[in-house]
Design an enzyme around this catalytic site. Structure first.
Site, PDB file in Angstrom:
ATOM      1  N   CYS A 329      47.559 -15.270   2.296  1.00 49.39           N
ATOM      2  CA  CYS A 329      47.442 -15.997   3.324  1.00 49.39           C
ATOM      3  C   CYS A 329      45.449 -15.840   3.867  1.00 49.39           C
ATOM      4  CB  CYS A 329      48.124 -16.224   4.423  1.00 49.39           C
ATOM      5  SG  CYS A 329      47.898 -17.616   5.416  1.00 49.39           S
ATOM      6  N   GLY A 330      45.655 -14.958   4.611  1.00 45.65           N
ATOM      7  CA  GLY A 330      44.367 -14.273   5.474  1.00 45.65           C
ATOM      8  C   GLY A 330      44.093 -13.366   4.423  1.00 45.65           C
TER       9      GLY A 330
END
Length: 438
Positions: A329-330
């Site tokens: 994700c991030g």
């Protein structure tokens, strides 16, 4: 095998009813009473376990009936060894989960409580209603009669008269009221777009939790709550997840912090060495690391700082020439070519992948994911099936590299976020929870 401690699950009819503040106050109040309290979180949450740990002084773990097999559930349950009582926090509403279960459960908090035999306490926001709140409680109690419905805590009570009328409705149907919390505007925890801020970012977390505990003591029957705890059959413990490498450099700061506690516990239990480093502080990962792992978090809030972190950048590029790097994700966004913030400013990321993501036009992505790997990633061979969860607001503008996996949602529909692989670098938008049995 000793029996696990008795427990309770704190749930609610829906999100936003105040169950997290009740949970934190209850954890701290019971700990103040000298009990060793084991916290759990039902469902895929990356933030709440850190708050639980701060309140209870004991690591909290996610318990997920959709993503985890029986052995892993048993291994996580076994983390309560030595505790006097278990207090678990539900997610969303008590019966909210996925529509299609397949070979696993629906991932509801009710499933967690039923599997563990825990009593359920329903936190009900009674704003704008009185006796009608009993109909809500009655419906939740009767919806699944096999649950041990311990009682309710009334939240946001406006006045003594309001409390009296609400209690009358509950008592008429044999629903035990375990507490009544007066309406207070200062009880909400600070939030941002993924929910709560992270525990370490709270301006005065200790004071907040102590205040919640005092508030709970004044307004709930702690002895009745302790007495309501129940336990079921012991789950046979299997294994926690195995480490993807022997020495793992783990990014860990305000931009990268969303790692499930059971993963780290499994990695350490198997003898892996985890060395944290901070990209925001422009730190390099350990030079002798076998793997660099960038978890999810909030890189979009720190994109300029990450773009300027030259020591971090140089070390990451050097590591990726010969050894694996993985981002979730991030972390996946940070491995990409660029990240565009909500103001439309483009920030150069590491460029290990061609991914370009944007927050200028937010798009909500939320849900369980089942991924069959088309290529290997750290810890897993091609063909492995993984279960995870995706939760972000970014939009993919470019994802030019080879797809890492075929990714489906919980209902079996394909999702476009396949992840990427390029050289020794891999990334996914979903946060890994466990390997699936099939």
């Amino acid at each position: 095998m000793s029996n696990p401690p008795k427990g309770l699950l704190i749930s609610a009819p829906s999100s936003g009813t105040g169950k997290t503040t009740v949970m934190l106050g209850l954890l701290r109040a019971l700990a103040q009473d000298g009990l060793a309290v084991q916290p759990f979180k039902s469902g895929p949450d990356y933030i709440d376990p850190a708050f639980h740990r701060a309140a209870a002084g004991r690591a909290s773990f996610n318990f997920d009936t959709w993503a985890m097999n029986e052995g892993l559930l048993g291994a996580i349950s076994a983390q309560s060894a030595g505790a006097d009582i278990v207090i678990a926090e539900g997610s969303m509403g008590l019966y909210d989960g996925v529509a299609f279960a397949g070979e696993t459960g629906h991932g509801t908090s009710a499933e967690t409580a039923a599997k563990m035999g825990w009593g359920v306490i329903l936190v009900i926001d009674v704003s704008g209603q009185a006796q009608s709140a009993a109909a809500v409680a009655l419906g939740f109690r009767e919806y699944r009669p096999d649950l041990n419905f311990a009682g309710v805590i009334l939240n946001r009570v406006a006045s003594p008269r309001h409390e009296r009328l609400t209690r009358l409705g509950m008592e008429a149907h044999g629903i035990k009221v375990l507490g009544s919390l007066p309406r207070r505007g200062d009880l909400a925890l600070p939030e941002r777009h993924l929910g709560l801020i992270q525990a370490f970012e709270h301006p005065d977390l200790e004071a907040a939790i102590s205040g919640y505990a005092d508030f709970l003591r004044e307004n709930v029957d702690l002895e009745a709550i302790k007495a309501a705890a129940t336990g079921g059959e012991t789950l046979v413990p299997g294994s926690l997840p195995k480490p993807p490498a022997q020495k793992i450099a783990l990014a860990q700061d305000a931009a990268f912090s969303f790692t499930y506690p059971h993963l780290l516990a499994g990695w350490r239990a198997a003898g892996a060495e985890i060395t944290p480093f901070s990209p925001l502080a422009d730190e390099a990962p350990a030079a002798d690391a076998d793997l660099v792992w960038l978890p999810g978090g909030y890189p979009e809030l720190h994109a300029g700082q990450l773009a300027a972190a030259q020591t971090f950048r140089k070390a990451m590029l050097q590591h990726a020439e010969t050894r694996p790097v993985h981002g979730e994700c991030g972390g996946y966004m940070a491995l990409g070519q660029a990240l565009i913030d909500k103001e439309g400013n483009s920030h150069e990321m590491l460029g290990l992948l061609g991914l370009v993501t944007s927050y200028e036009k937010r798009k909500f992505h939320l849900g369980y994911r089942k991924a069959q790997l088309g290529a290997p990633m750290p810890g897993f061979e091609a063909g492995a099936t993984l279960r995870g969860h995706e939760f972000h607001y970014s939009t993919i503008l470019e994802e030019p590299d080879a797809p890492l996996a075929e990714v489906l949602d919980a209902e079996g529909a394909p999702v476009p976020e396949t992840g990427s692989i390029k050289g020794h670098t891999t990334g996914t938008f979903f946060h890994l929870i466990a390997e699936a049995e099939s």
